[in-house]
Motif scaffolding. Structure first.
Motif: not given
Length: 456
Positions: A42-47, A56-59, A67-75
């Motif tokens: 139930s995690i709203d990762w975008g928020s 998270i990205f540093q790890c 790949r994670a950068s394509s999840v959403c505009r914010r990422w």
């Protein structure tokens, strides 16, 4: 049974939660929505806040981060935060010569366009192919808006950079030397760097350069290194080949305006016996150097043949770490015991079939700082080895000896030897065992270096 009945009654009497109550229950510290019963689904990762996503990205490995950068505009916005691009390693490999994957060309272009001015700690790791080395030079040539502090050019196998034309390599390196203005660490071993390139380096980074490694750079002359030493007064670490070392260079590093050097690595290499005549550094030059930098570590790696050692250790030499990659004579080891009082670590990969008892005991007696020893294809009697350890005592913190080196005698067997050695060291010790399928080769050589702490 009664306990189970009470639990069932509690469940039946519990009032069902409304959707609003359920929503409140899922609110987490970061403003995301978690369910206590299902925290993962139930995690709203975008928020998530920027700093959490950044962590998270540093790890993440580079590929997963992209790949994670394509999840959403914010990422995607977080993906381009400068902090993520301070440190980067370009991997350039050819499918025909390496099984390792290269950094994707699209990502390289994106870095050049959007993050060249963010790069600070950069390395290029290439395989043995000329194409990979040329690709690295092409990328360097495009870093015109950079502020690099650390640059490393790493060849996983030769020849790589040495096959690139000197003009192409020098041109690419000059771009970084001119535009960075704050280089502090440069590792360019086995490259065609030349004296004019070093002059450009000095002209633009003399106030910031602290480390320079350029062993096996045949186009660099003693004059080029002397230019660096004369003007880069903050230089603390230097690695070069012995043919570049000179009395003038040591005196330049000993001037009052120069900071104390902390580490000097010297590679003494001969590919073809008899073709190189090695010069001798004067004792007065060594004395001036050590007086100016009393805590300096002087590491010498020897890859010579037995008849090429005549120029070394005839007088007192302030070397602290010695590694012999080829056979070395008893006479040479005897000179080390007489003339290397600052010696801390010694690795001898091969000697021959003459026991080294007297030489080792003399080294133990005269080299009061000796803390690490490694012996490969040599011979030492058990009695002589125990006497060596007895003289050194507990200060000998690293001791790597192959069992095959030790010759049992009438007084000591191998079983009794480890007890005696352990007693004098003040800790349990056993000789190293060599697997029957392994001959003494590069793997064992590296093991000795690692165990004695001088492998770099």
């Amino acid at each position: 049974m009664m306990k189970r009945a009470r639990q069932d009654a509690m469940v039946e009497n519990a009032a069902p939660q409304t959707s609003q109550e359920n929503k409140k229950q899922k609110t987490c510290f970061y403003g995301s929505a978690f369910s206590e019963s299902d925290p993962h689904g139930s995690i709203d990762w975008g928020s998530l806040p920027h700093h959490v996503i950044l962590r998270i990205f540093q790890c993440l490995p580079l590929v997963d981060r992209a790949r994670a950068s394509s999840v959403c505009r914010r990422w995607n916005e977080v993906f381009h935060i400068p902090d993520l691009w301070r440190r980067f390693e370009f991997e350039l490999n050819q499918p025909a010569t390496s099984y390792l994957k290269s950094t994707h060309p699209d990502l390289i272009q994106q870095i050049i366009k959007r993050h060249a001015d963010h790069l600070q700690y950069v390395s290029f790791k290439v395989d043995s192919s000329t194409e990979s080395a040329e690709a690295a030079c092409n990328i360097l040539s495009q870093l015109v808006n950079c502020s690099i502090k650390t640059l490393g050019l790493i060849s996983t196998a030769k020849p790589s950079f040495m096959n690139v034309s000197k003009a192409h390599f020098a041109s690419a390196l000059t771009v970084v030397f001119v535009n960075s203005k704050s280089l502090s660490s440069i590792k360019i071993d086995d490259t065609p760097v030349d004296d004019p390139s070093l002059k450009v380096l000095v002209a633009n980074n003399s106030d910031t350069l602290k480390l320079l490694k350029m062993s096996s750079c045949p186009h660099v002359s003693p004059a080029g290194v002397l230019c660096v030493a004369d003007q880069c007064h903050g230089l603390k670490e230097l690695a070069l080949n012995y043919y570049i070392l000179s009395d003038e260079l040591l005196l330049a590093l000993s001037s009052e305006k120069h900071v104390d050097l902390e580490h000097l690595r010297i590679d003494v290499v001969s590919e073809n016996p008899g073709q190189v005549e090695f010069h001798t550094i004067k004792k007065q030059s060594w004395d001036a150097f050590v007086k100016h930098s009393p805590k300096v570590n002087i590491v010498m790696y020897f890859f010579l043949y037995e008849d090429e050692f005549d120029a070394f250790f005839r007088e007192e030499t302030p070397v602290t770490h010695l590694y012999f990659g080829r056979a070395v004579s008893k006479a040479m080891l005897g000179r080390i015991g007489l003339n290397c009082p600052r010696l801390i670590e010694l690795v001898v990969c091969a000697n021959g079939l003459q026991p080294l008892d007297d030489e080792l005991i003399q080294i133990a007696q005269r080299c009061k700082n000796l803390t690490a020893m490694g012996l490969g294809e040599c011979e030492v009697t058990c009695r002589g080895f125990i006497e060596f350890v007895k003289v050194c005592g507990g200060r000998l913190t690293q001791l790597s000896i192959m069992e095959e080196v030790l010759i049992p005698d009438n007084d000591y067997s191998l079983d009794r030897l480890h007890l005696e050695v352990s007693k004098h060291l003040g800790r349990m010790w056993f000789p190293d065992m060599m697997p029957t399928w392994m001959q003494f080769d590069a793997k064992v050589t590296k093991t000795l270096q690692v165990k004695c702490g001088i492998y770099t």
